[in-house]
Every structure is written in structure tokens, then in C-alpha cells.
Design an enzyme around this catalytic site. Structure first.
Site, PDB file in Angstrom:
ATOM      1  N   ARG A   1       0.881  -1.176   0.000  1.00 14.56           N
ATOM      2  CA  ARG A   1       0.000   0.000   0.000  1.00 14.56           C
ATOM      3  C   ARG A   1       0.911   1.217   0.000  1.00 14.56           C
ATOM      4  NH1 ARG A   1      -5.372   1.323   3.403  1.00 14.56           N
ATOM      5  NH2 ARG A   1      -6.085  -0.085   1.776  1.00 14.56           N
TER       6      ARG A   1
ATOM      7  N   HIS B   1      -7.162   0.661  -6.645  1.00 14.03           N
ATOM      8  CA  HIS B   1      -7.369  -0.236  -5.500  1.00 14.03           C
ATOM      9  C   HIS B   1      -8.027  -1.526  -6.033  1.00 14.03           C
ATOM     10  CE1 HIS B   1      -7.645  -1.553  -1.513  1.00 14.03           C
ATOM     11  NE2 HIS B   1      -8.525  -0.723  -0.993  1.00 14.03           N
TER      12      HIS B   1
ATOM     13  N   GLN C   1      -9.896  -4.205  -3.749  1.00  8.39           N
ATOM     14  CA  GLN C   1     -11.195  -3.727  -3.271  1.00  8.39           C
ATOM     15  C   GLN C   1     -12.291  -4.032  -4.295  1.00  8.39           C
ATOM     16  OE1 GLN C   1     -12.091  -1.870  -0.286  1.00  8.39           O
ATOM     17  NE2 GLN C   1     -14.055  -2.485  -1.098  1.00  8.39           N
TER      18      GLN C   1
ATOM     19  N   ASP D   1     -17.293   6.690  -1.448  1.00  5.87           N
ATOM     20  CA  ASP D   1     -16.032   6.605  -0.708  1.00  5.87           C
ATOM     21  C   ASP D   1     -15.775   7.998  -0.118  1.00  5.87           C
ATOM     22  OD1 ASP D   1     -13.515   5.894   0.256  1.00  5.87           O
ATOM     23  OD2 ASP D   1     -12.526   5.918  -1.703  1.00  5.87           O
TER      24      ASP D   1
ATOM     25  N   CYS E   1     -16.463   1.364   0.412  1.00  7.66           N
ATOM     26  CA  CYS E   1     -15.266   0.538   0.631  1.00  7.66           C
ATOM     27  C   CYS E   1     -14.801   0.600   2.072  1.00  7.66           C
ATOM     28  CB  CYS E   1     -14.159   0.971  -0.323  1.00  7.66           C
ATOM     29  SG  CYS E   1     -13.700   2.700  -0.107  1.00  7.66           S
TER      30      CYS E   1
ATOM     31  N   ARG F   1     -13.583  -8.939   1.014  1.00 10.47           N
ATOM     32  CA  ARG F   1     -12.149  -8.684   0.795  1.00 10.47           C
ATOM     33  C   ARG F   1     -11.351  -9.948   1.103  1.00 10.47           C
ATOM     34  NH1 ARG F   1     -10.183  -3.467   1.088  1.00 10.47           N
ATOM     35  NH2 ARG F   1      -8.277  -4.508   0.407  1.00 10.47           N
TER      36      ARG F   1
HETATM   37  N1  NVA Z   1     -10.051   6.488  -1.388  1.00  3.84           N
HETATM   38  C1  NVA Z   1      -9.699   6.075  -0.047  1.00  3.84           C
HETATM   39  C2  NVA Z   1      -9.854   4.604   0.070  1.00  3.84           C
HETATM   40  C3  NVA Z   1      -9.559   4.039   1.438  1.00  3.84           C
HETATM   41  C4  NVA Z   1      -9.674   2.539   1.450  1.00  3.84           C
HETATM   42  C5  NVA Z   1      -8.288   6.524   0.262  1.00  3.84           C
HETATM   43  O1  NVA Z   1      -7.420   6.378  -0.592  1.00  3.84           O
HETATM   44  O2  NVA Z   1      -8.052   7.018   1.360  1.00  3.84           O
HETATM   45  N1   CP Z   2     -11.220  -0.429   2.071  1.00  7.51           N
HETATM   46  C1   CP Z   2      -9.956  -0.486   2.535  1.00  7.51           C
HETATM   47  O1   CP Z   2      -8.994  -0.712   1.801  1.00  7.51           O
HETATM   48  O2   CP Z   2      -9.862  -0.318   3.886  1.00  7.51           O
HETATM   49  P1   CP Z   2      -8.516  -0.107   4.698  1.00  7.51           P
HETATM   50  O3   CP Z   2      -7.987   1.254   4.337  1.00  7.51           O
HETATM   51  O4   CP Z   2      -8.946  -0.195   6.136  1.00  7.51           O
HETATM   52  O5   CP Z   2      -7.550  -1.181   4.332  1.00  7.51           O
END
Ligand code: NVA
Ligand code: CP
Length: 308
Positions: free
Chosen positions: A101, A128, A131, A227, A267, A295
Site C-alpha cells: 500500500r 485499489h 477492493q 467513498d 469501501c 475482501r
Molecule cells: N479512497 C480512499 C480509500 C480508502 C480505502 C483513500 O485512498 O483514502
Molecule cells: N477499504 C480499505 O482498503 O480499507 P482499509 O484502508 O482499512 O484497508
């Protein structure tokens, strides 16, 4: 055989997505552990916070008989300037796979370039993909679609920011030939390159893709997906974004425009009262939390495919 990475939804063909979804449904239905990963390790690098991705990947590895190794990016020598090249070469000697990540998508691509083990994108600023596999699975379950083909008549509307999640959903719609509308403020529309790639793919799959800034285009939606308005890394823009996105909140008024059988997806993490009201979160908790559960199953399918 060359190793395979999962960095983007576009790394998968429609056939491969369908096969992963079938495997995920089987894993979910069996409710038992397939302990085939005896001695295998998955490294998990996190440059950003995570609840679902971190825990579901770790649990998936354990349930498959392998071992997850959680790596906080702050504690790696990369933080002190070690290159991605050297880090990837070293980690490939210890691990059977690497989930990352990161902020920059290019960094994950660079890891994949130099790593000799599969690299999985656990979220970047750009995509992502893990997801979205869980999301498609959830839409199939809640709309009782036995096949991806039968999803084509389901109108999926993403309301909010054109972020990593929206980008991957757009890509999945293009690859799978789905009916997808992205409703977002004009100034937060997807980058040209992302949109053009989807629009270029759509004719060959029959996908119906539209982008709109008019919230009324959520009319007759069978799925409303949202989101956060401010993704991780964009915190400095939070105040401005809150103003621009107010009219794109997922609330009861918006749901009145949707089809009576509409489900809501998020998500997560959600900010109740911002992009979605607490009322709608609670009313649609079945689909939203099934999405979080999925997931685990979808990622097990990915791990079995890539690391076996
Ligand atoms: N769009 C959000 C998704 C979190 C899972 C972010 O990148 O923070
Ligand atoms: N949806 C998702 O990826 O959640 P986290 O940021 O908690 O991993």
C-alpha cells in the site's frame, strides 16, 4: 513461468476476473481453510494506514496455511534512502509475495519490476484493484447474479470523488462490460488518461460508461457506491473538498432517485455525516459489511492464483 502481479484491474482479463470471482465464491461457501501455503510468506508493506486490507490479507495468509509479515514502511531502510530496486531484490529472497500500500502507483510498479515474486497493489493513489474484486462479488451476491454477464443489466453508480476506488471500478466496468456511471463534481472528474483507457476498452466489451456532475444521474441506480471525499494523502484539501462535495452526499434523498432494489456500497472507512449519512450506513449495513467481508475471500483467490 513468469510471475504475475496485480497492480491494476487492467492486469486482469475478463476471463481472469471471472475465474477469481468463482474461486472466491467457492472459498466463501466452503467456509473451511485450504492450508496449501505451508511455509509460504507474504510481506505486507504499508505506507498508509489500513484496517481491512492489512487484517484481511494477514488472515487470508494464515487461513491458507502461510505466514504474513507485516512491514510498516516507517521501519524499513527505504525510509533512510534504500532504493526500491535494492529493497525488492532483497525481499524477493525471503518472501513468496509482496503486497504494497503506497502513495505513488509508480513506486509499486517499480517494486514489481525488480521483484522476482508477485506484487499485489493494496491501494495506491491511482488504483485499489483488490477492493473492486470484493465489490463485484458483493454486487453479484446482492443482485443474485450467478454470472458476471447477468451483471450487465445492473446500473452501478459511483457518487463522489474520482479517486483510486472509483478509478478501479471504472476499469472493472470497462473490462467486464458493465453499466457504470460516475457522478462527481466537474473539477474532480477522472484524469483524462484513466477515462480514455476505460472509454477505449468499452466498445469491445459492451460496457456503458458515463461521467456526470449531475446527481440526478443516479436515477434508477441498482448500486450506489461511495467513498471518502478526501483520500489518504490529500488531507490538506479537506476543507475545500467538504464544500465542493456537499451535494454529492449519499443520503435518503439520493436513495429516493434510485431503483427500489438499490443497494449501497462503501469501501470503508466511512465518515458518517460526510459522504454518507449515518442513517444510510445503518440501513444498508448488510451490503456494506458483506463488501468488507468479501475482501477476505477475494484476496484468498488472488493469493492462491499468484503465489501457488
Ligand atoms: N479512497 C480512499 C480509500 C480508502 C480505502 C483513500 O485512498 O483514502
Ligand atoms: N477499504 C480499505 O482498503 O480499507 P482499509 O484502508 O482499512 O484497508
Amino acid at each position: 513461468m513468469a510471475k504475475k502481479d496485480l497492480l491494476s484491474i487492467y492486469d486482469l482479463s475478463a476471463k481472469e476476473i471471472k475465474s477469481l470471482l468463482n474461486a472466491a465464491f467457492e472459498l466463501k461457501a466452503k467456509k473451511k481453510n485450504l492450508t496449501v501455503f505451508n511455509g509460504k510468506t507474504l510481506g505486507l508493506i504499508f505506507e498508509k494506514p489500513s484496517t481491512r486490507t492489512m487484517v484481511s490479507f494477514a488472515a487470508a495468509m494464515v487461513q491458507l496455511g502461510g505466514t504474513p509479515i507485516l512491514l510498516n514502511a516507517q521501519n524499513l531502510q527505504r525510509k533512510r534512502g534504500e532504493s526500491i530496486h535494492d529493497t525488492a531484490l532483497v525481499l524477493s529472497k525471503y518472501l513468496n509475495g509482496l503486497m504494497i500500500r503506497a502513495f505513488k502507483h509508480e513506486d509499486v510498479e517499480e517494486f514489481a519490476k525488480y521483484s522476482s515474486v508477485p506484487v499485489i497493489n493494496g491501494l495506491t493513489d491511482y488504483e485499489h484493484p483488490c477492493q473492486i474484486l470484493a465489490d463485484i462479488m458483493t454486487i453479484m451476491e446482492f443482485h443474485k447474479a450467478k454470472t458476471v454477464e447477468s451483471l450487465k443489466k445492473v446500473k452501478i453508480v459511483f457518487v463522489g470523488d474520482s479517486n483510486n476506488v472509483a478509478n478501479s471500478m471504472l476499469a472493472a466496468a470497462a473490462v467486464l462490460g458493465l453499466d457504470f456511471t460516475l457522478v462527481c463534481p466537474k473539477e474532480y472528474a477522472p484524469e483524462k488518461e484513466i477515462l480514455n483507457k476505460a472509454l477505449k476498452t468499452a466498445p469491445s466489451t459492451g460496457a456503458e460508461i458515463s461521467i456526470s456532475s449531475d446527481i440526478n444521474d443516479a436515477k434508477d441506480a441498482d448500486v450506489i457506491y461511495t467513498d471518502v471525499w478526501t483520500s489518504m494523502g490529500l488531507e490538506a484539501e479537506e476543507k475545500k473538498r467538504k464544500k465542493v462535495f456537499t451535494q454529492y452526499q449519499v443520503n435518503s434523498e439520493l436513495l429516493r432517485k434510485a431503483s427500489p432494489k438499490c443497494i449501497v456500497l462503501h469501501c470503508l472507512p466511512a465518515l458518517r455525516g460526510e459522504e454518507i449519512t449515518a442513517e444510510i450506513m445503518d440501513k444498508y449495513e448488510d451490503s456494506i459489511f458483506a463488501q468488507a467481508e468479501n475482501r477476505l475471500h477475494a484476496q484468498k483467490a488472488v493469493l492462491l492464483e499468484l503465489l501457488r
